[in-house]
Design an enzyme around this catalytic site. Structure first.
Site, PDB file in Angstrom:
ATOM      1  N   ASP A 315      31.666  49.633  67.473  1.00 24.08           N
ATOM      2  CA  ASP A 315      32.316  49.918  66.200  1.00 24.08           C
ATOM      3  C   ASP A 315      31.417  50.899  65.422  1.00 24.08           C
ATOM      4  O   ASP A 315      30.316  51.253  65.851  1.00 24.08           O
ATOM      5  CB  ASP A 315      32.524  48.623  65.420  1.00 24.08           C
ATOM      6  CG  ASP A 315      33.751  48.682  64.517  1.00 24.08           C
ATOM      7  OD1 ASP A 315      34.095  49.783  64.024  1.00 24.08           O
ATOM      8  OD2 ASP A 315      34.379  47.629  64.284  1.00 24.08           O
ATOM      9  N   GLU A 520      38.400  45.129  55.684  1.00 22.85           N
ATOM     10  CA  GLU A 520      37.117  44.602  56.135  1.00 22.85           C
ATOM     11  C   GLU A 520      36.450  43.731  55.068  1.00 22.85           C
ATOM     12  O   GLU A 520      37.107  42.920  54.421  1.00 22.85           O
ATOM     13  CB  GLU A 520      36.239  45.752  56.636  1.00 22.85           C
ATOM     14  CG  GLU A 520      36.927  46.527  57.765  1.00 22.85           C
ATOM     15  CD  GLU A 520      36.065  47.567  58.431  1.00 22.85           C
ATOM     16  OE1 GLU A 520      34.919  47.252  58.797  1.00 22.85           O
ATOM     17  OE2 GLU A 520      36.543  48.705  58.612  1.00 22.85           O
TER      18      GLU A 520
END
Length: 634
Positions: A315, A520
């Protein structure tokens, strides 16, 4: 026998001669090298190209950088293998699809001009449609799609998304998220189809839409990309990202291996069986060990036991986060991540530092040449399978597919099927829904009723999303106006007080409330209450007018204290750009079909609470959803 042997000998001599001539011709430029021959098997092409590559070219292939730091000289000097757009990273504000294609083709031209001409693979977070691109179709987020219980619909959405992504010259989508969210306090919970691993497993059928369906007999675990209308998909975030303690993003999942295998791993079995080409490794930890550093789960479990043959990818800046504080020892982080089995690293800015450290560690024997070759072999395999060597540039004939009427109708269908009716009538004998289209005068209230940005949520045009009509679509208010009789007066008020509502002469009200946009860690929320302006709206309007409340949210919120005021209550999740689909169901053209993909809790003190738990006492159980018995299905 002698005749047969002579035939075999002659054939073998011809074979050796053909091989010799091919290599000689390749050397003198008369014939292309094996890796450039589309008629040769992919694995032959991979091995031929790998054998020609220098260490610098191999490490370049393992490096993915952000478009903001990419230019032709960087691509050519460092042999960069991949470029991405982070959330909201676009060639220009509200850039057209053709402008996107121009940008990607420019990067590709630079890659093709390098010594070996290895194309880049450009990646983007197309997580609910091609959501970075202005005017693209925005589908409901995954939690809403989970409510549909319709894997075929999800597959069709994957195919539509792939077409829109490919139209802009991009062959790689960082989707689907197949997290099993076990705690709605997690800010990414709406990216999860469900708390139930079995439902998430069913929804991995989206991989067939994104990549195409492998033919019968296709090797198990091998990546598959069907053609120029498909994209390379990315199952994420491996593994356990939805199980962190308290739902804290990027935190620690405390679980036995059996629990991990029972809850969080199953969707990956399906995704790999479907031929998913890449897997993104999670930021999170498992029992205190960062996933990016977990050799057992990446190399042993994923690559060896599950037989995954595509490539793994980190990521955004995940290597920096291996240490605490982040970037405390980047040299260590690079070493442990690559040796754990990461193949491509989303750097995304500090590419020079990453490449220098990688080179030094390989030269020092701290990372083996075999580990580098394994990573590059996997990356090249996917690039060949995706057809990038034959068709590296954007297919401009697909531009018309971005935001096409066909795709918008599909989004509208998805919205219809995702709506979950949780309450209909203050008692069972007096239902409120479906609403009358012929009422003289109605009230629509709340900012969420007329705001595409709020309706779509995070990962829409920008990383966090934002309020306002940020892209093209139909708001819920517009959908209601389109649905009612021409003689019906529709009043829209953002925040009416009780006097406005009581004295307006309204037959009924549609009150639309919900969460702000987030992604997130910015969505982590310990309270999970409806924002105060929404609570005020419910109290002011529903206390004086019969009202249907529509909740726009990425997860269940605390609603029990407010339910007695509502005549009807609908969970619309984050429906995207197809607001007309909400009106289709409210007014009875279609019946409610959605079933809750999540347990609806009474209060946050019950969390985490999931189907199958011993102390299961929900407000609305998993799989709950009423129908009206009116209207079409489908």
């Amino acid at each position: 026998m002698a005749c047969s042997w002579n035939v075999h000998l002659a054939f073998f001599s011809m074979f050796l001669s053909a091989v010799f001539l091919r290599h000689c011709a390749a050397d003198d430029g008369a014939m292309p090298p094996i890796y450039k021959d589309p008629g040769r098997p992919v694995e032959e092409r991979v091995e031929d190209l790998l054998a020609r590559m220098t260490l610098a070219e191999k490490i370049g292939q393992m490096t993915q950088i952000e478009r903001l730091v990419a230019d032709p000289s960087v691509i050519q000097n460092y042999f960069i293998g991949s470029i991405l757009s982070g959330g909201g990273s676009a060639p220009a504000p509200n850039a057209s699809p053709s402008a996107w294609a121009d940008m990607v083709d420019g990067f590709q031209t630079a890659a093709l001009s390098t010594r070996l001409g290895i194309p880049i693979i450009y990646g983007i977070d197309a997580v609910h449609g091609h959501n970075n691109v202005y005017g693209a179709t925005i589908f409901p987020h995954n939690v809403g799609l989970g409510a549909t219980r319709d894997p075929n619909l999800v597959q069709r959405i994957g195919a539509a998304t792939a077409l829109e992504v490919r139209a802009t010259g991009i062959p790689y989508a960082f989707a689907p998220c197949i997290a099993v969210c076990r705690d709605p306090r997690w800010g990414r919970c709406y990216e999860s189809y469900s708390e139930d691993p079995e439902l998430v497993q069913q929804m991995t059928q989206i991989v067939f839409g994104l990549q195409g369906t492998p033919p019968e007999g296709y090797p198990k675990g091998a990546p598959y990309v069907g053609g120029g209308s498909n994209v390379v998909a990315c199952a994420k975030h491996y593994v356990g990202d939805g199980g962190t303690t308290g739902g804290i993003d990027e935190s620690n999942t405390v679980a036995t291996f059996n629990e991990l295998r029972r809850i969080h791993l199953p969707p990956y079995y399906n995704a790999i069986a479907a031929g998913v080409a890449t897997i993104m490794v999670s930021y999170s930890s498992w029992n205190g060990v960062k996933m990016s550093a977990n050799k057992f789960l990446i190399s042993t479990m994923l690559k060896q036991r599950l037989g995954f043959q595509g490539f793994t990818i980190s990521d955004w800046e995940a290597l920096d986060r291996i240490t605490s504080p982040p970037d405390a020892n980047y040299n260590y982080s690079v070493n442990v991540a690559i040796n754990a089995g990461l193949d491509m690293v989303m750097v995304p800015m500090n590419y020079q530092g990453f490449i220098n450290l990688m080179t030094a560690q390989v030269n020092a024997g701290q990372i083996s040449q075999d580990r580098i070759d394994d990573a590059v072999r996997r990356i090249l395999r996917v690039k060949f399978l995706a057809g990038l060597f034959e068709k590296p540039m954007a297919d401009r004939s697909l531009l018309q597919m971005v935001g096409s009427e066909e795709h918008r109708n599909l989004a509208r269908e998805a919205v219809r099927k995702s709506l979950v009716l949780l309450k209909n009538g203050k008692d069972s004998t007096n239902p409120m829904l479906p609403l009358s289209k012929n009422a003289p005068k109605i009230l629509v209230a709340g900012a969420h009723a007329n705001d595409i940005g709020l309706q779509c949520g995070g990962w829409t045009i920008t990383w966090q999303g934002s309020r306002g009509n940020t892209t093209v679509g139909t708001t819920i208010l517009e959908g209601i106006k389109n649905a009612v009789s021409p003689t019906t007066q529709v009043d829209y008020l953002v925040s009416p007080d009780s006097g406005n509502a009581a004295n307006g002469g309204y037959s009924y009200a549609v009150v639309v409330v919900g969460e702000p946009t987030y992604t997130e860690m910015f969505g982590d929320n310990d309270n999970l209450t409806i924002p105060q302006d929404g609570i005020n709206l419910i109290q002011n309007v529903c206390s004086v007018v019969e009202c249907a409340v529509i909740l726009i949210s990425g997860r269940p919120l605390v609603v029990e204290p407010h339910l007695p005021l509502m005549s009807a209550f609908v969970a619309a999740w984050l429906p995207g750009s197809g607001g007309q689909g909400v009106a289709d169901v409210l007014f009875g053209d279609y019946d409610f079909q959605g079933k809750s993909p999540r347990t609806w809790f009474k209060n946050v003190n019950q969390l985490p609470m999931n189907i199958g738990d011993q102390s299961y006492d929900p407000l609305f159980p998993y799989n709950f959803g009423l129908t009206t018995g009116v209207g079409k299905t489908g």
